[in-house]
Every structure is written in structure tokens, then in C-alpha cells.
Design a protein around this motif. Structure first.
Motif, PDB file in Angstrom:
ATOM      1  N   GLY A 185       0.814  -1.207   0.000  1.00 52.83           N
ATOM      2  CA  GLY A 185       0.000   0.000   0.000  1.00 52.83           C
ATOM      3  C   GLY A 185       0.850   1.262   0.000  1.00 52.83           C
ATOM      4  N   LEU A 186       1.921   1.266   0.800  1.00 50.52           N
ATOM      5  CA  LEU A 186       2.826   2.411   0.813  1.00 50.52           C
ATOM      6  C   LEU A 186       3.525   2.575  -0.535  1.00 50.52           C
ATOM      7  CD1 LEU A 186       4.459   2.156   4.363  1.00 50.52           C
ATOM      8  CD2 LEU A 186       2.620   3.678   3.608  1.00 50.52           C
ATOM      9  N   ALA A 187       3.889   1.460  -1.151  1.00 48.28           N
ATOM     10  CA  ALA A 187       4.516   1.527  -2.479  1.00 48.28           C
ATOM     11  C   ALA A 187       3.556   2.142  -3.492  1.00 48.28           C
ATOM     12  CB  ALA A 187       4.952   0.137  -2.928  1.00 48.28           C
ATOM     13  N   GLY A 188       2.282   1.807  -3.381  1.00 46.13           N
ATOM     14  CA  GLY A 188       1.290   2.403  -4.266  1.00 46.13           C
ATOM     15  C   GLY A 188       1.191   3.906  -4.066  1.00 46.13           C
ATOM     16  N   GLU A 189       1.316   4.348  -2.816  1.00 48.91           N
ATOM     17  CA  GLU A 189       1.290   5.786  -2.539  1.00 48.91           C
ATOM     18  C   GLU A 189       2.502   6.480  -3.141  1.00 48.91           C
ATOM     19  OE1 GLU A 189       0.301   7.251   1.341  1.00 48.91           O
ATOM     20  OE2 GLU A 189      -0.567   5.322   1.926  1.00 48.91           O
ATOM     21  N   VAL A 190       3.670   5.853  -3.024  1.00 45.09           N
ATOM     22  CA  VAL A 190       4.876   6.447  -3.610  1.00 45.09           C
ATOM     23  C   VAL A 190       4.710   6.601  -5.120  1.00 45.09           C
ATOM     24  CG1 VAL A 190       7.338   6.107  -4.083  1.00 45.09           C
ATOM     25  CG2 VAL A 190       6.422   5.583  -1.816  1.00 45.09           C
ATOM     26  N   THR A 191       4.191   5.577  -5.769  1.00 43.41           N
ATOM     27  CA  THR A 191       3.980   5.631  -7.221  1.00 43.41           C
ATOM     28  C   THR A 191       3.050   6.781  -7.587  1.00 43.41           C
ATOM     29  OG1 THR A 191       4.324   3.239  -7.423  1.00 43.41           O
ATOM     30  CG2 THR A 191       3.178   4.344  -9.225  1.00 43.41           C
ATOM     31  N   ALA A 192       1.970   6.940  -6.828  1.00 49.95           N
ATOM     32  CA  ALA A 192       1.012   8.012  -7.101  1.00 49.95           C
ATOM     33  C   ALA A 192       1.656   9.387  -6.926  1.00 49.95           C
ATOM     34  CB  ALA A 192      -0.198   7.873  -6.188  1.00 49.95           C
ATOM     35  N   VAL A 193       2.455   9.560  -5.871  1.00 49.81           N
ATOM     36  CA  VAL A 193       3.140  10.832  -5.628  1.00 49.81           C
ATOM     37  C   VAL A 193       4.093  11.160  -6.780  1.00 49.81           C
ATOM     38  CG1 VAL A 193       4.843  11.992  -4.166  1.00 49.81           C
ATOM     39  CG2 VAL A 193       2.934  10.751  -3.124  1.00 49.81           C
ATOM     40  N   LEU A 194       4.846  10.166  -7.227  1.00 50.68           N
ATOM     41  CA  LEU A 194       5.803  10.395  -8.306  1.00 50.68           C
ATOM     42  C   LEU A 194       5.104  10.691  -9.624  1.00 50.68           C
ATOM     43  CD1 LEU A 194       8.424   7.615  -7.456  1.00 50.68           C
ATOM     44  CD2 LEU A 194       8.576  10.074  -6.979  1.00 50.68           C
ATOM     45  N   ARG A 195       4.001  10.037  -9.882  1.00 49.87           N
ATOM     46  CA  ARG A 195       3.247  10.323 -11.109  1.00 49.87           C
ATOM     47  C   ARG A 195       2.676  11.726 -11.082  1.00 49.87           C
ATOM     48  NH1 ARG A 195       0.338   4.371 -11.929  1.00 49.87           N
ATOM     49  NH2 ARG A 195       2.145   3.397 -12.948  1.00 49.87           N
ATOM     50  N   ASP A 196       2.220  12.164  -9.923  1.00 49.92           N
ATOM     51  CA  ASP A 196       1.761  13.552  -9.806  1.00 49.92           C
ATOM     52  C   ASP A 196       2.901  14.517 -10.096  1.00 49.92           C
ATOM     53  OD1 ASP A 196      -0.782  12.755  -9.136  1.00 49.92           O
ATOM     54  OD2 ASP A 196      -0.558  13.102  -6.983  1.00 49.92           O
ATOM     55  N   ALA A 197       4.097  14.182  -9.613  1.00 51.83           N
ATOM     56  CA  ALA A 197       5.252  15.058  -9.801  1.00 51.83           C
ATOM     57  C   ALA A 197       5.637  15.178 -11.274  1.00 51.83           C
ATOM     58  CB  ALA A 197       6.431  14.548  -8.979  1.00 51.83           C
ATOM     59  N   VAL A 198       5.698  14.055 -11.990  1.00 50.04           N
ATOM     60  CA  VAL A 198       6.132  14.115 -13.391  1.00 50.04           C
ATOM     61  C   VAL A 198       5.066  14.696 -14.298  1.00 50.04           C
ATOM     62  CG1 VAL A 198       7.720  12.176 -13.101  1.00 50.04           C
ATOM     63  CG2 VAL A 198       5.405  11.746 -13.932  1.00 50.04           C
ATOM     64  N   ALA A 199       3.837  14.779 -13.809  1.00 49.55           N
ATOM     65  CA  ALA A 199       2.782  15.394 -14.610  1.00 49.55           C
ATOM     66  C   ALA A 199       3.094  16.861 -14.873  1.00 49.55           C
ATOM     67  CB  ALA A 199       1.439  15.261 -13.905  1.00 49.55           C
ATOM     68  N   HIS A 200       3.938  17.455 -14.028  1.00 50.54           N
ATOM     69  CA  HIS A 200       4.315  18.859 -14.182  1.00 50.54           C
ATOM     70  C   HIS A 200       5.720  19.008 -14.753  1.00 50.54           C
ATOM     71  CE1 HIS A 200       1.280  18.719 -10.900  1.00 50.54           C
ATOM     72  NE2 HIS A 200       0.789  19.748 -11.554  1.00 50.54           N
ATOM     73  N   ALA A 201       6.299  17.915 -15.224  1.00 51.65           N
ATOM     74  CA  ALA A 201       7.633  17.979 -15.826  1.00 51.65           C
ATOM     75  C   ALA A 201       7.560  18.667 -17.186  1.00 51.65           C
ATOM     76  CB  ALA A 201       8.207  16.571 -15.973  1.00 51.65           C
ATOM     77  N   PRO A 202       8.663  19.299 -17.636  1.00 54.42           N
ATOM     78  CA  PRO A 202       8.682  19.945 -18.952  1.00 54.42           C
ATOM     79  C   PRO A 202       8.295  18.963 -20.050  1.00 54.42           C
ATOM     80  CG  PRO A 202      10.623  20.547 -17.686  1.00 54.42           C
ATOM     81  CD  PRO A 202       9.934  19.469 -16.912  1.00 54.42           C
ATOM     82  N   LYS A 203       7.515  19.429 -21.008  1.00 50.83           N
ATOM     83  CA  LYS A 203       7.038  18.567 -22.086  1.00 50.83           C
ATOM     84  C   LYS A 203       8.104  18.382 -23.160  1.00 50.83           C
ATOM     85  CE  LYS A 203       3.143  18.493 -19.945  1.00 50.83           C
ATOM     86  NZ  LYS A 203       2.837  17.349 -19.069  1.00 50.83           N
ATOM     87  N   ALA A 204       8.106  17.191 -23.767  1.00 46.64           N
ATOM     88  CA  ALA A 204       9.015  16.867 -24.865  1.00 46.64           C
ATOM     89  C   ALA A 204       8.380  15.759 -25.682  1.00 46.64           C
ATOM     90  CB  ALA A 204      10.384  16.451 -24.322  1.00 46.64           C
ATOM     91  N   LYS A 205       9.098  15.301 -26.697  1.00 46.92           N
ATOM     92  CA  LYS A 205       8.548  14.233 -27.532  1.00 46.92           C
ATOM     93  C   LYS A 205       8.314  12.969 -26.714  1.00 46.92           C
ATOM     94  CE  LYS A 205      10.630  15.820 -31.871  1.00 46.92           C
ATOM     95  NZ  LYS A 205      11.543  15.470 -32.997  1.00 46.92           N
ATOM     96  N   ALA A 206       9.286  12.605 -25.907  1.00 43.96           N
ATOM     97  CA  ALA A 206       9.127  11.427 -25.058  1.00 43.96           C
ATOM     98  C   ALA A 206       8.354  11.800 -23.797  1.00 43.96           C
ATOM     99  CB  ALA A 206      10.493  10.863 -24.682  1.00 43.96           C
ATOM    100  N   GLN A 207       7.523  10.894 -23.322  1.00 45.37           N
ATOM    101  CA  GLN A 207       6.715  11.139 -22.138  1.00 45.37           C
ATOM    102  C   GLN A 207       7.450  10.675 -20.876  1.00 45.37           C
ATOM    103  OE1 GLN A 207       3.679  12.749 -22.064  1.00 45.37           O
ATOM    104  NE2 GLN A 207       4.224  13.145 -24.199  1.00 45.37           N
TER     105      GLN A 207
END
Length: 222
Positions: A185-207
Motif C-alpha cells: 500500500g505504501l509503495a502504491g502511494e509512492v507511485t502516485a506521488v511520483l506520477r503527480d510530480a512528473v505530470a508537471h515535468a517539462p514537455k518533450a517528444k518522449a513522455q
């Protein structure tokens, strides 16, 4: 007894280790201290985290965990190794042991052509230990972005909160099966936090991507 063959670092990992130790400002062989984001030109880097616990008649309970964040910035090649080992030895059903080792490793890398060699594994062993509880869990999170990126203060605060709860979970007396579920469950939370973080990463051709490598081993049961 349960065991898994230990993976040997491949040529890329070995090369990354050599270059990572040579280059100034590179995290090198990581300890439990979080690495800061690397700056400057692209380079090679290597991170290794290992948690080991051993319970026996002299020390009936041993529980250890690690939660590390390695931010390497723009890199050409990365070797990342995460490992958890737990051993219970020489106890009995009337005088049982408990050994828990949990390792959470977060690695962030940037670059569109980065070569990554990641290994993540765990091993739990009961050695003549009837009725003992032994759990080893390795969770490796790899964040890959095409352009330079670092975790902001808000993200680090959320990760720090998960770290505190991991510490409390590791020290708890929950049965091994429930502890496994809570760790997942904690690992799932870490994944969600990191996905939220990269959603605001600079855009480029690769995601941007967030990849979880998970390996659990334990007694009783798997």
C-alpha cells in the motif's frame, strides 16, 4: 528455505560504477543519505541500497528499513541496485524470531537516450527456525524524464510522510502477511506521488515515466 540467485552487475552497471566513482559531483555508491540532483553535463552514475536484518536467539526481533531518493539529473548511463535480505536463525516455535527488511529506492534520471541497468531483489531465509516470521521486500521506483527534472519541496514532503509511516510499519508487530499488504500500500502511494510530480515535468517528444520494480520474499508463506 527460500532463496533467489543473486544478480551480478552487467557490463553497463560495472562501467557506470567506474565512471560514477571517477566523476566529481556524482553520487557514486549510495548510502542511506539522499543524493542531490546532479548538475552540469551528462555523465554516468551508480546507486546501490541494501537493507539486511538478522534475528536469532540472542536478538529475537530485528527490523530494518531504508527509504532513499537518488536524483541524478541528466545522465548517459545509470546503474541502480536495490536489495533487501532478512534471516531468522536457530529459534523455535516456543521461542520464535522475527526478522524484517524493507528497502524503498527512488531513482530519477533525465535524458532521451539514457542507458539504464536496474536490479531489484529480495531474499528471506529461515535457518532451523521453526515458527519464525521472516520478510524481505525490495521496492525500486525509476522516474525517467526527457529533460532535466527534480522533485519539488511539496513532493519531498509527501515522500517524507510515507517514509515515517514505513518506519512505523517496520517496527510494528503485525503478522508478516499483513505487513506485506501494508508495504504494498505504501509503495502504491509512492507511485502516485511520483506520477503527480512528473505530470508537471517539462514537455518533450518522449513522455515521463514512473516504473515500479517490486520483489517480496517471506516466511511463513509467499
Amino acid at each position: 528455505m527460500s532463496s533467489h540467485r543473486k544478480a551480478r552487475p552487467g557490463p553497463l552497471t560495472q562501467r557506470a560504477l567506474r565512471l560514477g566513482l571517477f566523476a566529481a559531483g556524482v553520487a557514486g555508491v549510495a548510502t542511506t543519505v539522499p543524493a542531490q540532483a546532479a548538475t552540469g553535463s551528462a555523465h554516468a552514475a551508480f546507486a546501490s541500497d541494501h537493507v539486511f536484518s538478522h534475528a536469532d536467539r540472542a536478538h529475537h526481533t530485528q527490523s530494518r528499513d531504508s527509504f532513499t531518493v537518488r536524483q541524478f539529473g541528466t545522465v548517459n548511463a545509470v546503474g541502480a541496485r536495490n536489495q533487501a535480505n532478512a534471516v531468522s536463525a536457530g529459534c523455535s516455535a516456543d521461542d520464535h524470531c522475527r526478522s524484517v527488511a524493507l528497502s524503498f529506492q527512488i531513482v530519477t534520471v533525465a535524458g532521451e537516450h539514457t542507458h539504464l541497468n536496474a536490479s531489484n531483489y529480495s531474499d528471506a531465509a529461515n535457518k532451523e527456525c521453526t515458527g519464525c516470521q521472516t520478510l524481505a521486500g525490495a521496492y525500486q521506483f525509476v522516474v525517467s524524464t526527457p529533460t532535466a527534472f527534480s522533485l519539488d519541496a511539496g513532493t519531498r514532503h509527501r515522500l517524507d510522510d510515507i517514509h515515517r509511516r514505513l518506519d512505523a510499519l517496520t517496527r510494528s508487530t503485525l503478522p508478516a502477511a499483513e505487513l506485506r499488504t501494508r508495504a504494498d500500500g505504501l509503495a502504491g502511494e509512492v507511485t502516485a506521488v511520483l506520477r503527480d510530480a512528473v505530470a508537471h515535468a517539462p514537455k518533450a517528444k518522449a513522455q515521463p515515466t514512473v516504473t515500479l520494480h517490486r520483489h517480496l520474499d517471506g516466511w511463513p508463506g509467499h
